[in-house]
Design a protein around this motif. Structure first.
Motif, mmCIF file in Angstrom:
data_model
loop_
_atom_site.group_PDB
_atom_site.id
_atom_site.type_symbol
_atom_site.label_atom_id
_atom_site.label_comp_id
_atom_site.label_asym_id
_atom_site.label_seq_id
_atom_site.Cartn_x
_atom_site.Cartn_y
_atom_site.Cartn_z
ATOM 1 N N LEU A 143 83.685 95.568 -5.261
ATOM 2 C CA LEU A 143 83.005 94.276 -5.141
ATOM 3 C C LEU A 143 81.739 94.214 -5.990
ATOM 4 N N LYS A 144 81.105 95.356 -6.221
ATOM 5 C CA LYS A 144 79.884 95.354 -7.039
ATOM 6 C C LYS A 144 80.185 95.190 -8.527
ATOM 7 N N HIS A 145 81.463 95.223 -8.900
ATOM 8 C CA HIS A 145 81.860 95.019 -10.286
ATOM 9 C C HIS A 145 82.501 93.653 -10.498
ATOM 10 N N PHE A 146 82.415 92.797 -9.487
ATOM 11 C CA PHE A 146 83.096 91.501 -9.538
ATOM 12 C C PHE A 146 82.122 90.385 -9.911
ATOM 13 N N SER A 147 82.522 89.545 -10.869
ATOM 14 C CA SER A 147 81.695 88.418 -11.312
ATOM 15 C C SER A 147 82.314 87.098 -10.887
ATOM 16 N N TRP A 148 81.514 86.277 -10.193
ATOM 17 C CA TRP A 148 81.963 84.965 -9.714
ATOM 18 C C TRP A 148 81.621 83.927 -10.787
ATOM 19 N N SER A 149 82.453 83.856 -11.821
ATOM 20 C CA SER A 149 82.147 82.961 -12.950
ATOM 21 C C SER A 149 83.384 82.749 -13.804
ATOM 22 N N GLU A 150 83.278 81.792 -14.710
ATOM 23 C CA GLU A 150 84.306 81.559 -15.711
ATOM 24 C C GLU A 150 83.611 81.249 -17.031
ATOM 25 N N ALA A 151 84.313 81.490 -18.141
ATOM 26 C CA ALA A 151 83.649 81.332 -19.436
ATOM 27 C C ALA A 151 84.661 81.159 -20.558
ATOM 28 N N ILE A 174 80.686 82.328 -0.113
ATOM 29 C CA ILE A 174 80.719 83.568 0.671
ATOM 30 C C ILE A 174 79.333 84.103 0.968
ATOM 31 N N SER A 175 78.576 84.423 -0.086
ATOM 32 C CA SER A 175 77.279 85.054 0.099
ATOM 33 C C SER A 175 76.429 84.886 -1.149
ATOM 34 N N PRO A 176 75.117 84.665 -1.008
ATOM 35 C CA PRO A 176 74.240 84.561 -2.168
ATOM 36 C C PRO A 176 74.022 85.911 -2.851
ATOM 37 N N GLU A 177 74.543 86.993 -2.254
ATOM 38 C CA GLU A 177 74.384 88.318 -2.845
ATOM 39 C C GLU A 177 75.512 88.673 -3.813
ATOM 40 N N ILE A 178 76.481 87.777 -3.978
ATOM 41 C CA ILE A 178 77.577 88.034 -4.904
ATOM 42 C C ILE A 178 77.114 87.754 -6.332
ATOM 43 N N PHE A 179 77.486 88.628 -7.233
ATOM 44 C CA PHE A 179 77.091 88.440 -8.630
ATOM 45 C C PHE A 179 77.861 87.301 -9.270
ATOM 46 N N GLY A 180 77.119 86.439 -9.981
ATOM 47 C CA GLY A 180 77.774 85.505 -10.880
ATOM 48 C C GLY A 180 78.168 86.245 -12.147
ATOM 49 N N LEU A 181 77.298 87.156 -12.558
ATOM 50 C CA LEU A 181 77.556 88.053 -13.678
ATOM 51 C C LEU A 181 76.928 89.395 -13.325
ATOM 52 N N VAL A 182 77.705 90.447 -13.385
ATOM 53 C CA VAL A 182 77.237 91.761 -12.923
ATOM 54 C C VAL A 182 76.095 92.277 -13.802
ATOM 55 N N PRO A 183 75.267 93.178 -13.274
ATOM 56 C CA PRO A 183 74.172 93.736 -14.070
ATOM 57 C C PRO A 183 74.686 94.371 -15.360
ATOM 58 N N VAL A 218 73.248 87.662 -13.123
ATOM 59 C CA VAL A 218 73.187 86.296 -12.591
ATOM 60 C C VAL A 218 73.676 86.331 -11.154
ATOM 61 N N MET A 219 72.912 85.704 -10.239
ATOM 62 C CA MET A 219 73.313 85.618 -8.839
ATOM 63 C C MET A 219 73.910 84.238 -8.563
ATOM 64 N N THR A 220 74.811 84.188 -7.601
ATOM 65 C CA THR A 220 75.495 82.930 -7.289
ATOM 66 C C THR A 220 74.631 82.032 -6.402
ATOM 67 N N ASN A 221 75.111 80.813 -6.235
ATOM 68 C CA ASN A 221 74.432 79.825 -5.401
ATOM 69 C C ASN A 221 75.488 79.157 -4.526
ATOM 70 N N GLY A 222 75.225 79.051 -3.263
ATOM 71 C CA GLY A 222 76.203 78.472 -2.345
ATOM 72 C C GLY A 222 76.214 76.956 -2.318
ATOM 73 N N ARG A 223 75.187 76.335 -2.896
ATOM 74 C CA ARG A 223 75.055 74.877 -2.808
ATOM 75 C C ARG A 223 75.331 74.150 -4.115
ATOM 76 N N VAL A 224 74.975 74.768 -5.233
ATOM 77 C CA VAL A 224 75.135 74.092 -6.524
ATOM 78 C C VAL A 224 75.756 75.030 -7.549
ATOM 79 N N GLU A 225 76.477 74.456 -8.496
ATOM 80 C CA GLU A 225 77.047 75.233 -9.591
ATOM 81 C C GLU A 225 76.012 75.385 -10.703
ATOM 82 N N ARG A 226 76.237 76.331 -11.595
ATOM 83 C CA ARG A 226 75.287 76.623 -12.664
ATOM 84 C C ARG A 226 76.021 76.677 -14.003
#
Length: 339
Positions: A127-135, A209-218, A277-285
């Motif tokens: 899970l620490k290697h997972f990015s919640w994003s598209e590009a 899910i959670s604001p602690e999920i990476f949008g883009l991993v470190p 990049v960290m995710t946001n539960g309310r708005v997209e970025r």
């Protein structure tokens, strides 16, 4: 309440759920080391590039010194009076949103933008290697290709103007940084050109899910220089003095960061800094990044002796990164090439 999935969303939730099932763990946080703490929002060094065109030598010198100092101390800075019109930036964002709001099936299967669409982290085993994003990761050489745009006809013209403006700014800043080291721009110009650079259009959907999920991993960037045009949502964080700091968005500025190759080339005078990049539960970025890269066969070496790094090609560097990520789940980067 969990947000409703739309037709434009990639199956990020499905992939995340699969990882949870495989690992049989639901983490409270993605961080498990001393670098997890995020201190208050920071404002990156803000540099007015108008000083570079000043007829006053002291003003120009002060601007060059500010760019070099920020590149050494932060690895990141933001610029205003950068020469890219607000109108072009707004038009680019409008076209970007239009593309990402189309259906996932179309984005994933219609060969749009050189078939460069990517989502999530298909190779993630943790899970620490997972990015919640598209590009869309687009080579500049493909931006003029009419066949890559399908129904998004207006995107092509805007992308051409945007990439040209970003390229001009990237070379201006790279030239300043090279000049500050007492070097000629010519060697860098021989290995980097518009045929070797990329644009990446990013979208970070709302994460239920959670604001602690990476949008883009470190990670650090594997190029010479990156220019980022982001929206006002926030989420970008960087490592400063062993602490994660959240970058406060500035609607009038573009963000610049040093990449691994400039750190190696400058013999560690400029710093390529880990960021995420960290995710946001309310708005997209949304954001768009321009990457100043050399060709894969280009040899990269330090501009000063004794060199801290052995010479390596960009292709060799990228291959080593891919091998490390496949084997360990994370990028090792420059330490692999220390003498």
């Amino acid at each position: 309440m969990m947000a409703m999935k739309t037709a434009s969303d990639p199956p990020l939730l499905d992939q995340y759920g699969t990882l949870i099932s495989q690992l049989r763990e639901i983490p409270v946080t993605q961080c498990n080391d001393h670098n997890c703490e995020v201190i208050e929002d920071c404002e990156l060094p803000l540099i007015d590039l108008g000083g570079l065109w000043s007829h006053n030598d002291d003003e120009r010198k002060a601007c060059v010194e500010a760019i070099a100092r920020a590149s050494s101390e932060w690895g990141f800075f933001q610029v205003v009076n950068h020469g890219i019109s607000p109108e072009l930036l707004r038009e680019m964002r409008k076209e970007q949103v239009k593309v990402f709001q189309t259906s996932f099936e179309k984005k994933a299967s219609c060969c749009l933008l050189n078939d460069s669409y990517r989502w999530g982290s298909p190779t993630a085993t943790s899970l620490k290697h997972f990015s919640w994003s598209e590009a869309f990761h687009i080579p500049l050489t493909k931006i003029s290709d009419e066949a890559s745009y399908g129904e998004f006809i207006t995107l092509r013209e805007v992308l051409q103007k945007f990439s040209a403006a970003m390229s001009k700014l990237a070379w201006l800043l790279a030239g300043v940084l090279v000049e500050n080291l007492g070097q000629s721009k010519e060697p860098l110009g021989k290995i980097c050109n518009e045929n070797t650079c990329f644009l990446r259009m990013n979208h970070y959907p709302k994460c239920p899910i959670s604001p602690e999920i990476f949008g883009l991993v470190p990670h650090t960037d594997s190029d010479f220089l990156t220019i980022l045009y982001q929206d006002q949502v926030g989420g970008l964080q960087l490592l400063k003095d062993s602490k994660w700091v959240a970058v406060k968005p500035n609607q009038d500025a573009l963000i610049i960061n040093i990449g691994d190759l400039f750190q190696a080339w400058s013999n560690n005078q400029y710093k390529s800094v880990e960021h995420k990049v960290m995710t946001n539960g309310r708005v997209e970025r949304y954001s768009i990044a321009y990457f100043l890269c050399p060709s894969y066969g280009s040899l990269v070496g330090s501009c000063k002796e004794p060199s801290l790094y052995r010479k390596f090609t960009f292709g060799e560097y990228r291959k080593q990164i891919q091998e490390d990520v496949k084997r360990t789940g994370h990028k090792v980067g420059l330490p692999r090439f220390l003498l």
